[in-house]
Design a protein around this motif. Structure first.
Motif, PDB file in Angstrom:
ATOM      1  N   PRO A  22     -14.490  67.570  64.385  1.00 49.05           N
ATOM      2  CA  PRO A  22     -15.394  67.618  65.523  1.00 49.05           C
ATOM      3  C   PRO A  22     -14.740  68.332  66.706  1.00 49.05           C
ATOM      4  CG  PRO A  22     -14.456  65.424  65.339  1.00 49.05           C
ATOM      5  CD  PRO A  22     -13.958  66.223  64.165  1.00 49.05           C
ATOM      6  N   PRO A  23     -15.543  69.027  67.471  1.00 50.01           N
ATOM      7  CA  PRO A  23     -14.988  69.781  68.613  1.00 50.01           C
ATOM      8  C   PRO A  23     -14.621  68.829  69.746  1.00 50.01           C
ATOM      9  CG  PRO A  23     -17.360  70.050  68.517  1.00 50.01           C
ATOM     10  CD  PRO A  23     -16.958  69.255  67.317  1.00 50.01           C
ATOM     11  N   VAL A  24     -13.352  68.438  69.814  1.00 56.60           N
ATOM     12  CA  VAL A  24     -12.884  67.465  70.796  1.00 56.60           C
ATOM     13  C   VAL A  24     -13.050  67.994  72.212  1.00 56.60           C
ATOM     14  CG1 VAL A  24     -10.893  66.116  71.552  1.00 56.60           C
ATOM     15  CG2 VAL A  24     -11.290  66.490  69.129  1.00 56.60           C
ATOM     16  N   GLN A  25     -12.829  69.283  72.393  1.00 56.80           N
ATOM     17  CA  GLN A  25     -12.912  69.839  73.735  1.00 56.80           C
ATOM     18  C   GLN A  25     -14.328  69.770  74.298  1.00 56.80           C
ATOM     19  OE1 GLN A  25     -12.131  71.468  71.025  1.00 56.80           O
ATOM     20  NE2 GLN A  25     -13.461  73.235  70.791  1.00 56.80           N
ATOM     21  N   ASP A  26     -15.346  69.639  73.422  1.00 56.13           N
ATOM     22  CA  ASP A  26     -16.716  69.594  73.907  1.00 56.13           C
ATOM     23  C   ASP A  26     -17.155  68.195  74.326  1.00 56.13           C
ATOM     24  OD1 ASP A  26     -16.824  72.233  73.329  1.00 56.13           O
ATOM     25  OD2 ASP A  26     -17.983  72.022  71.482  1.00 56.13           O
ATOM     26  N   LEU A  27     -16.353  67.181  73.979  1.00 56.66           N
ATOM     27  CA  LEU A  27     -16.733  65.815  74.316  1.00 56.66           C
ATOM     28  C   LEU A  27     -16.427  65.523  75.773  1.00 56.66           C
ATOM     29  CD1 LEU A  27     -15.377  63.900  71.204  1.00 56.66           C
ATOM     30  CD2 LEU A  27     -17.736  64.491  71.699  1.00 56.66           C
ATOM     31  N   PRO A  28     -17.283  64.716  76.419  1.00 53.47           N
ATOM     32  CA  PRO A  28     -16.950  64.313  77.794  1.00 53.47           C
ATOM     33  C   PRO A  28     -15.723  63.402  77.769  1.00 53.47           C
ATOM     34  CG  PRO A  28     -18.954  63.227  77.032  1.00 53.47           C
ATOM     35  CD  PRO A  28     -18.555  64.197  75.986  1.00 53.47           C
ATOM     36  N   PRO A  29     -15.007  63.313  78.875  1.00 54.97           N
ATOM     37  CA  PRO A  29     -13.769  62.514  78.903  1.00 54.97           C
ATOM     38  C   PRO A  29     -13.984  61.061  78.509  1.00 54.97           C
ATOM     39  CG  PRO A  29     -13.967  63.835  80.896  1.00 54.97           C
ATOM     40  CD  PRO A  29     -15.235  64.004  80.134  1.00 54.97           C
ATOM     41  N   SER A  30     -15.154  60.493  78.798  1.00 55.09           N
ATOM     42  CA  SER A  30     -15.374  59.088  78.480  1.00 55.09           C
ATOM     43  C   SER A  30     -15.471  58.853  76.972  1.00 55.09           C
ATOM     44  CB  SER A  30     -16.659  58.594  79.155  1.00 55.09           C
ATOM     45  OG  SER A  30     -17.761  59.348  78.679  1.00 55.09           O
ATOM     46  N   LEU A  31     -15.755  59.918  76.177  1.00 54.60           N
ATOM     47  CA  LEU A  31     -15.890  59.758  74.734  1.00 54.60           C
ATOM     48  C   LEU A  31     -14.677  60.262  73.964  1.00 54.60           C
ATOM     49  CD1 LEU A  31     -19.615  60.833  74.258  1.00 54.60           C
ATOM     50  CD2 LEU A  31     -18.681  58.530  74.388  1.00 54.60           C
ATOM     51  N   GLN A  32     -13.704  60.877  74.643  1.00 55.24           N
ATOM     52  CA  GLN A  32     -12.524  61.387  73.961  1.00 55.24           C
ATOM     53  C   GLN A  32     -11.583  60.241  73.622  1.00 55.24           C
ATOM     54  OE1 GLN A  32     -10.740  64.410  76.352  1.00 55.24           O
ATOM     55  NE2 GLN A  32     -12.436  65.839  76.086  1.00 55.24           N
ATOM     56  N   ALA A  33     -10.816  60.425  72.557  1.00 62.47           N
ATOM     57  CA  ALA A  33      -9.829  59.424  72.167  1.00 62.47           C
ATOM     58  C   ALA A  33      -8.701  59.414  73.190  1.00 62.47           C
ATOM     59  CB  ALA A  33      -9.282  59.745  70.783  1.00 62.47           C
ATOM     60  N   PRO A  34      -8.103  58.252  73.416  1.00 64.44           N
ATOM     61  CA  PRO A  34      -7.014  58.201  74.398  1.00 64.44           C
ATOM     62  C   PRO A  34      -5.801  58.976  73.874  1.00 64.44           C
ATOM     63  CG  PRO A  34      -7.243  56.096  73.290  1.00 64.44           C
ATOM     64  CD  PRO A  34      -8.376  56.958  72.844  1.00 64.44           C
ATOM     65  N   PRO A  35      -5.027  59.538  74.774  1.00 66.87           N
ATOM     66  CA  PRO A  35      -3.821  60.257  74.359  1.00 66.87           C
ATOM     67  C   PRO A  35      -2.792  59.262  73.813  1.00 66.87           C
ATOM     68  CG  PRO A  35      -3.938  60.148  76.743  1.00 66.87           C
ATOM     69  CD  PRO A  35      -5.212  59.570  76.213  1.00 66.87           C
ATOM     70  N   PRO A  36      -1.819  59.741  73.046  1.00 60.45           N
ATOM     71  CA  PRO A  36      -0.779  58.818  72.545  1.00 60.45           C
ATOM     72  C   PRO A  36      -0.085  58.127  73.710  1.00 60.45           C
ATOM     73  CG  PRO A  36      -0.557  60.999  71.539  1.00 60.45           C
ATOM     74  CD  PRO A  36      -1.615  61.088  72.590  1.00 60.45           C
ATOM     75  N   GLY A  37       0.067  56.829  73.625  1.00 62.67           N
ATOM     76  CA  GLY A  37       0.684  56.060  74.707  1.00 62.67           C
ATOM     77  C   GLY A  37      -0.340  55.507  75.675  1.00 62.67           C
ATOM     78  N   GLY A  38      -1.612  55.832  75.516  1.00 68.11           N
ATOM     79  CA  GLY A  38      -2.660  55.282  76.358  1.00 68.11           C
ATOM     80  C   GLY A  38      -2.964  56.148  77.560  1.00 68.11           C
ATOM     81  N   TRP A  39      -4.007  55.765  78.273  1.00 70.50           N
ATOM     82  CA  TRP A  39      -4.416  56.501  79.469  1.00 70.50           C
ATOM     83  C   TRP A  39      -3.455  56.192  80.606  1.00 70.50           C
ATOM     84  CZ3 TRP A  39      -7.886  60.067  78.643  1.00 70.50           C
ATOM     85  CH2 TRP A  39      -8.872  59.905  77.660  1.00 70.50           C
ATOM     86  N   PRO A  40      -3.139  57.179  81.422  1.00 72.35           N
ATOM     87  CA  PRO A  40      -2.292  56.891  82.595  1.00 72.35           C
ATOM     88  C   PRO A  40      -3.088  56.079  83.622  1.00 72.35           C
ATOM     89  CG  PRO A  40      -2.970  59.203  82.580  1.00 72.35           C
ATOM     90  CD  PRO A  40      -3.468  58.584  81.290  1.00 72.35           C
ATOM     91  N   ILE A  41      -2.429  55.144  84.241  1.00 69.77           N
ATOM     92  CA  ILE A  41      -3.071  54.294  85.240  1.00 69.77           C
ATOM     93  C   ILE A  41      -2.882  54.946  86.603  1.00 69.77           C
ATOM     94  CG2 ILE A  41      -3.099  52.010  86.312  1.00 69.77           C
ATOM     95  CD1 ILE A  41      -1.999  50.920  83.668  1.00 69.77           C
ATOM     96  N   PRO A  42      -3.999  55.172  87.333  1.00 69.00           N
ATOM     97  CA  PRO A  42      -3.875  55.776  88.655  1.00 69.00           C
ATOM     98  C   PRO A  42      -3.040  54.889  89.577  1.00 69.00           C
ATOM     99  CG  PRO A  42      -6.177  55.674  87.968  1.00 69.00           C
ATOM    100  CD  PRO A  42      -5.372  54.927  86.980  1.00 69.00           C
ATOM    101  N   PRO A  43      -2.287  55.497  90.542  1.00 70.22           N
ATOM    102  CA  PRO A  43      -1.399  54.696  91.426  1.00 70.22           C
ATOM    103  C   PRO A  43      -2.148  53.664  92.252  1.00 70.22           C
ATOM    104  CG  PRO A  43      -1.030  57.069  91.720  1.00 70.22           C
ATOM    105  CD  PRO A  43      -2.163  56.902  90.778  1.00 70.22           C
ATOM    106  N   ASN A  44      -3.389  53.940  92.618  1.00 69.98           N
ATOM    107  CA  ASN A  44      -4.116  52.976  93.467  1.00 69.98           C
ATOM    108  C   ASN A  44      -4.542  51.741  92.674  1.00 69.98           C
ATOM    109  OD1 ASN A  44      -6.008  54.299  91.941  1.00 69.98           O
ATOM    110  ND2 ASN A  44      -7.490  54.504  93.601  1.00 69.98           N
ATOM    111  N   LEU A  45      -4.467  51.763  91.334  1.00 67.46           N
ATOM    112  CA  LEU A  45      -4.841  50.610  90.534  1.00 67.46           C
ATOM    113  C   LEU A  45      -3.643  49.885  89.949  1.00 67.46           C
ATOM    114  CD1 LEU A  45      -7.903  52.029  88.559  1.00 67.46           C
ATOM    115  CD2 LEU A  45      -7.918  50.567  90.580  1.00 67.46           C
ATOM    116  N   GLN A  46      -2.424  50.349  90.215  1.00 66.04           N
ATOM    117  CA  GLN A  46      -1.225  49.701  89.663  1.00 66.04           C
ATOM    118  C   GLN A  46      -0.858  48.483  90.489  1.00 66.04           C
ATOM    119  OE1 GLN A  46       1.845  52.633  89.427  1.00 66.04           O
ATOM    120  NE2 GLN A  46       0.871  53.730  87.729  1.00 66.04           N
ATOM    121  N   TRP A  47      -0.267  47.496  89.806  1.00 64.21           N
ATOM    122  CA  TRP A  47       0.196  46.278  90.483  1.00 64.21           C
ATOM    123  C   TRP A  47       1.595  46.510  91.032  1.00 64.21           C
ATOM    124  CZ3 TRP A  47      -2.606  41.899  91.143  1.00 64.21           C
ATOM    125  CH2 TRP A  47      -3.797  41.802  90.434  1.00 64.21           C
ATOM    126  N   GLY A  48       1.775  45.973  92.161  1.00 62.02           N
ATOM    127  CA  GLY A  48       3.135  45.898  92.620  1.00 62.02           C
ATOM    128  C   GLY A  48       3.502  46.765  93.678  1.00 62.02           C
TER     129      GLY A  48
END
Length: 170
Positions: free
Chosen positions: A144-170
């Motif tokens: 399947p053409p992965v590049q044509d999928l919207p970001p919400s439907l793409q598989a997560p990259p290896p290691g998971g999605w990066p967490i934005p700094p404003n949502l990190q704890w600590g």
């Protein structure tokens, strides 16, 4: 909003009250649609008898269309159509006569058809020199053409999605 009445013959709905329902059920459109529905289940002999008594529709024979459609009082069947219909009626009559005489009529069930088909296929396979194995299903290259999928439907990259700094704890 109230209850609604859906007419299966006309494929439409309206507010269900006595006045609307009477008006609809006695209307020309409903009566025509109901007649067309029941005509689908008529016996071939009855259709043949009715069509043979009618004169051919000149407009239908000339242009292939008639403004009155199924409500036309003239026949829209050609001579070939009438011949096919009469052959069908004669076949049905012969079948009924055979059944009344107690003759052995070949059954026409789906199981019989499937059994005959299985025998035909097995005979065809035994006649072939090398039986072919069906190839396993594979996607075409680039599918399947992965590049044509919207970001919400793409598989997560290896290691998971990066967490934005404003949502990190600590």
């Amino acid at each position: 909003m109230g209850k609604r009445y859906f007419c299966d013959y006309c494929d439409r709905s309206f507010q269900d009250n006595l006045h609307n329902r009477k008006k609809h059920l006695n209307g020309v459109q409903h009566l025509r649609a109901k007649r067309v529905w029941y005509d689908l289940f008529r016996d071939a002999a009855a259709i043949l008898q009715e069509e043979q008594t009618k004169k051919p529709c000149r407009k239908f024979l000339q242009t292939g269309q008639c403004d009155f459609g199924s409500n036309c009082r003239f026949s829209h069947m050609t001579e070939q159509d009438l011949e096919k219909l009469s052959a069908q009626v004669q076949g049905e009559q012969r079948l009924k006569e055979l059944q009344q005489e107690g003759a052995d009529v070949p059954p026409g069930t789906i199981e019989d058809w499937l059994e005959k088909r299985a025998k035909r296929l097995s005979a065809a396979q035994s006649n072939s020199a090398l039986p072919e194995k069906p190839a396993p299903f594979q996607y075409p290259p680039g599918w399947p053409p992965v590049q044509d999928l919207p970001p919400s439907l793409q598989a997560p990259p290896p290691g998971g999605w990066p967490i934005p700094p404003n949502l990190q704890w600590g």
